[in-house]
Design a protein around this motif. Structure first.
Motif, mmCIF file in Angstrom:
data_model
loop_
_atom_site.group_PDB
_atom_site.id
_atom_site.type_symbol
_atom_site.label_atom_id
_atom_site.label_comp_id
_atom_site.label_asym_id
_atom_site.label_seq_id
_atom_site.Cartn_x
_atom_site.Cartn_y
_atom_site.Cartn_z
ATOM 1 N N MET A 1 0.900 -1.282 0.055
ATOM 2 C CA MET A 1 -0.117 0.024 -0.010
ATOM 3 C C MET A 1 1.075 1.399 0.049
ATOM 4 O O MET A 1 1.714 1.201 0.791
ATOM 5 C CB MET A 1 -1.015 -0.044 1.286
ATOM 6 N N GLU A 2 0.875 2.179 -1.127
ATOM 7 C CA GLU A 2 1.607 3.347 -1.020
ATOM 8 C C GLU A 2 0.982 4.638 -0.599
ATOM 9 O O GLU A 2 1.745 5.403 -0.374
ATOM 10 C CB GLU A 2 1.904 3.519 -2.656
ATOM 11 N N GLU A 3 -0.424 4.475 -0.493
ATOM 12 C CA GLU A 3 -1.114 5.797 -0.087
ATOM 13 C C GLU A 3 -2.431 5.376 0.494
ATOM 14 O O GLU A 3 -3.145 4.317 0.116
ATOM 15 C CB GLU A 3 -1.245 6.630 -1.565
ATOM 16 N N LEU A 4 -2.969 6.031 1.557
ATOM 17 C CA LEU A 4 -3.971 5.692 2.470
ATOM 18 C C LEU A 4 -4.493 7.067 2.662
ATOM 19 O O LEU A 4 -4.119 8.153 3.106
ATOM 20 C CB LEU A 4 -3.653 4.945 3.435
ATOM 21 N N ASN A 108 0.709 3.059 10.653
ATOM 22 C CA ASN A 108 0.818 1.509 10.974
ATOM 23 C C ASN A 108 0.131 0.738 9.905
ATOM 24 O O ASN A 108 0.616 -0.647 9.692
ATOM 25 C CB ASN A 108 0.074 1.458 12.322
ATOM 26 N N GLN A 109 -0.913 1.053 9.545
ATOM 27 C CA GLN A 109 -1.430 0.201 8.546
ATOM 28 C C GLN A 109 -0.816 -0.005 7.124
ATOM 29 O O GLN A 109 -0.600 -1.112 6.708
ATOM 30 C CB GLN A 109 -2.866 1.071 7.546
ATOM 31 N N MET A 110 0.205 1.147 6.754
ATOM 32 C CA MET A 110 0.917 0.767 5.675
ATOM 33 C C MET A 110 2.074 0.329 5.968
ATOM 34 O O MET A 110 2.854 -0.263 4.997
ATOM 35 C CB MET A 110 1.209 2.506 5.104
ATOM 36 N N LEU A 111 2.542 -0.020 7.124
ATOM 37 C CA LEU A 111 3.920 -0.874 7.571
ATOM 38 C C LEU A 111 3.238 -2.275 7.845
ATOM 39 O O LEU A 111 4.225 -3.083 8.357
ATOM 40 C CB LEU A 111 4.344 0.036 8.995
#
Ligand code: HSE
Length: 306
Positions: A1-4, A108-111
């Motif tokens: 995931m690159e963007e949120l 945290n989600q993207m990691l």
């Protein structure tokens, strides 16, 4: 995931009887934030719309909370954050908490979720410390967990999620003046009498029991604050008149939202919450004061992707 892209809910801390230990998240009032992964390490605040706030990472609550998380992670990347503020700083509905919680939740989600929700509360509290000199958790915990949360203990940090009665609605009126949390904490008395303590913890227990039992009357009669409201209400224009108008319109209870100046009411059902909004607005409409009023359900999720 690159963007949120995430929704970061506004929150009502204290909820009358739970100074620094109780808070709830609003379903339809909040900020938006876009977080992007970058090859460069660290946090960069690229854009803030809606409010004038510092872009320097170390001076921005989202930046500081994000850095606290990265400092404990093994990530070899960094993050850019764009913040679209809809919650005014100094409004009493958790403006800094929304940014701090949104940043740590999204990163945290993207990691790949290396950190627990409780660890995220810890990181987000660093943003609160920057904003108000005190790392209080009663806005960031409900912003992250959703619903009502109790900070059972600060050392060690222990956050308890509480149930949300289905028909509970909040009305929040924000007279357009700014009260800094740091200032409104300075005026508080540092001690209370045993008699006051007995009233306060009776109400806190009553409110929590009311949430579990879905007992709206019990929730209502527990929304009393004998510690902070008598002092802070003096800073809020026409607080007593607003409170009376909201109660007459059918609110279960009324109190100061966080450190003010916003005033919140809880009601059973959206229709009553709308009547309460009208009654509260009616008070300020007769004055020169500008104000905003919100009616919202309770946010069950906390920060969420949109
Ligand atoms: N518990 C904090 C205070 C909340 O009342 O100072 C601030 O939003």
């Amino acid at each position: 995931m690159e963007e949120l892209k995430v929704f970061c809910p506004a929150t009502v801390a204290n909820v009358s009887c739970g100074f620094d230990v109780l808070g709830m998240a609003l379903a339809t009032v909040g900020d938006e934030m876009i977080v992007r992964k970058t090859a460069t390490e660290g946090i960069k605040i690229t854009e803030i719309t809606g409010q004038e706030l510092p872009l320097e990472t170390e001076k921005n609550v989202a930046g500081v909370a994000g850095l606290a998380l990265l400092g404990k992670s093994k990530a070899s990347c960094g993050f850019e954050i764009a913040i679209h503020k809809k919650i005014k700083p100094g409004s009493g509905i958790g403006s800094s908490a929304a940014s701090s919680a949104g940043a740590v939740w999204a990163i945290n989600q993207m990691l790949g979720q290396p950190f627990t929700p409780l660890e995220l509360v810890h990181f987000a509290m660093q943003g609160e410390k920057l904003a108000s000199n005190v790392a209080h958790a009663d806005n960031v915990a409900p912003a992250l967990f959703g619903g009502f949360t109790l900070i059972r203990s600060y050392t060690p940090l222990d956050v308890v999620q509480l149930p949300v009665p289905q028909e509970l609605y909040a009305t929040v009126i924000h007279p357009q003046i700014e009260i800094k949390t740091s200032d409104s904490r300075k005026i508080l008395k540092t001690g209370i009498t045993l008699e006051t303590g007995i009233k306060q913890w009776g109400n806190l227990g009553g409110l929590i029991a009311g949430l579990f039992k879905e007992d709206y009357e019990l929730i209502g009669r527990s929304l009393e604050d004998h510690v902070v409201e008598p002092v802070r209400s003096l800073l809020i224009p026409m607080f007593d008149t607003i409170k009376k108008a909201a109660m007459t319109a059918g609110a279960l209870g009324v109190g100061i939202s966080g450190s003010g100046p916003s005033i919140f009411a809880l009601s059973k059902g959206e229709a009553i919450a709308n009547n309460v909004a009208e009654a509260m607005a009616g008070v300020y409409q007769n004055t020169d004061l500008d104000f905003e009023v919100h009616v919202s359900g309770i946010c069950s999720t906390g920060v969420k992707p949109i």
